[in-house]
Design a protein around this motif. Sequence first.
Motif, short mmCIF file in Angstrom:
data_model
loop_
_atom_site.label_atom_id
_atom_site.label_comp_id
_atom_site.label_asym_id
_atom_site.label_seq_id
_atom_site.Cartn_x
_atom_site.Cartn_y
_atom_site.Cartn_z
N ASP A 162 116.45 -46.19 -46.69
CA ASP A 162 115.41 -46.42 -47.98
C ASP A 162 115.06 -47.53 -48.60
OD1 ASP A 162 115.63 -43.60 -47.98
OD2 ASP A 162 116.85 -43.32 -49.56
N GLN A 196 112.11 -48.42 -46.61
CA GLN A 196 111.24 -47.62 -46.82
C GLN A 196 110.35 -48.37 -48.20
OE1 GLN A 196 110.28 -45.62 -44.48
NE2 GLN A 196 110.07 -44.00 -45.91
N ASP A 252 108.32 -51.27 -46.90
CA ASP A 252 107.02 -50.60 -46.54
C ASP A 252 106.20 -50.04 -47.42
OD1 ASP A 252 107.88 -51.38 -43.96
OD2 ASP A 252 108.96 -49.28 -43.33
N GLU A 302 106.81 -47.58 -49.72
CA GLU A 302 106.91 -46.10 -49.79
C GLU A 302 107.81 -45.82 -50.90
OE1 GLU A 302 105.43 -43.59 -47.80
OE2 GLU A 302 104.44 -45.29 -46.64
N THR A 303 107.44 -44.88 -51.58
CA THR A 303 108.21 -44.28 -52.77
C THR A 303 109.75 -43.45 -51.98
OG1 THR A 303 106.65 -44.24 -54.36
CG2 THR A 303 108.43 -42.98 -54.76
N LYS A 316 110.17 -46.49 -56.80
CA LYS A 316 108.73 -46.81 -56.39
C LYS A 316 109.20 -48.31 -55.88
CE LYS A 316 106.26 -43.96 -59.54
NZ LYS A 316 105.36 -43.67 -60.59
#
Length: 214
Positions: free
Chosen positions: A72, A75, A78, A80-81, A102
């Motif tokens: 995560d 993520q 990157d 991403e949420t 976020k």
Amino acid sequence: MNKPYVIGIAGSSGSGKTFFLRSFLNHFLPEDVTLISQDDYYIPANTKTQEENRLYNFDLPTSINREAFHHDIKQLFDGETVHREEYTFNNPEIKPKMLEIKPAPVLIVEGLFIFHYEEVNNLLDFRIFLDADESVALERRLRRDLIERGYDHDDVMYKWINHVVPSYNAYLAPFKSICDLVIINNTDDPKIIDDAASKISTDLREKKSDITII
């Protein structure tokens, strides 16, 4: 999105880490900073009996879903949420919230094992270590666990002696010397913590010109 500036914050139980985090976050606009906490990656233990839960050691690196935690964080790198159910420490009185984490220019990674997990430690740009004398930390731990988490006194003391202190000595204390900043918090004076948070956020503004410091 560019790679966020990643701040790792770890501290002994009762070091005032939660208060420091609140103070630190208050110096930023919500869209400029995000927080991901290791606590929300505990492997569920709510199927255990009360006695099993008392004996279960939450203060070991294996009590965390390490792979999901690292995944995560990446993520967020990157853009991403991340959605994650809040961990409530097996307190049946608390209904867990669904957290929405976020991506932001500043990422705070918080938790007991963030320096011990090599793959997480390698992602950090700045490391903060909060600490307190053991007697002070224990008093704060008792206050929190008895009132906020509904544990009884014997449970808290059992975990402190058999889990908390040994884990601190094994998985956190060895990294104190490599941290960029060590904050010793033996008082409950909020100004000391807030002044430290203010200085760090101001210094960060010089590194990241795309964020606003409040």
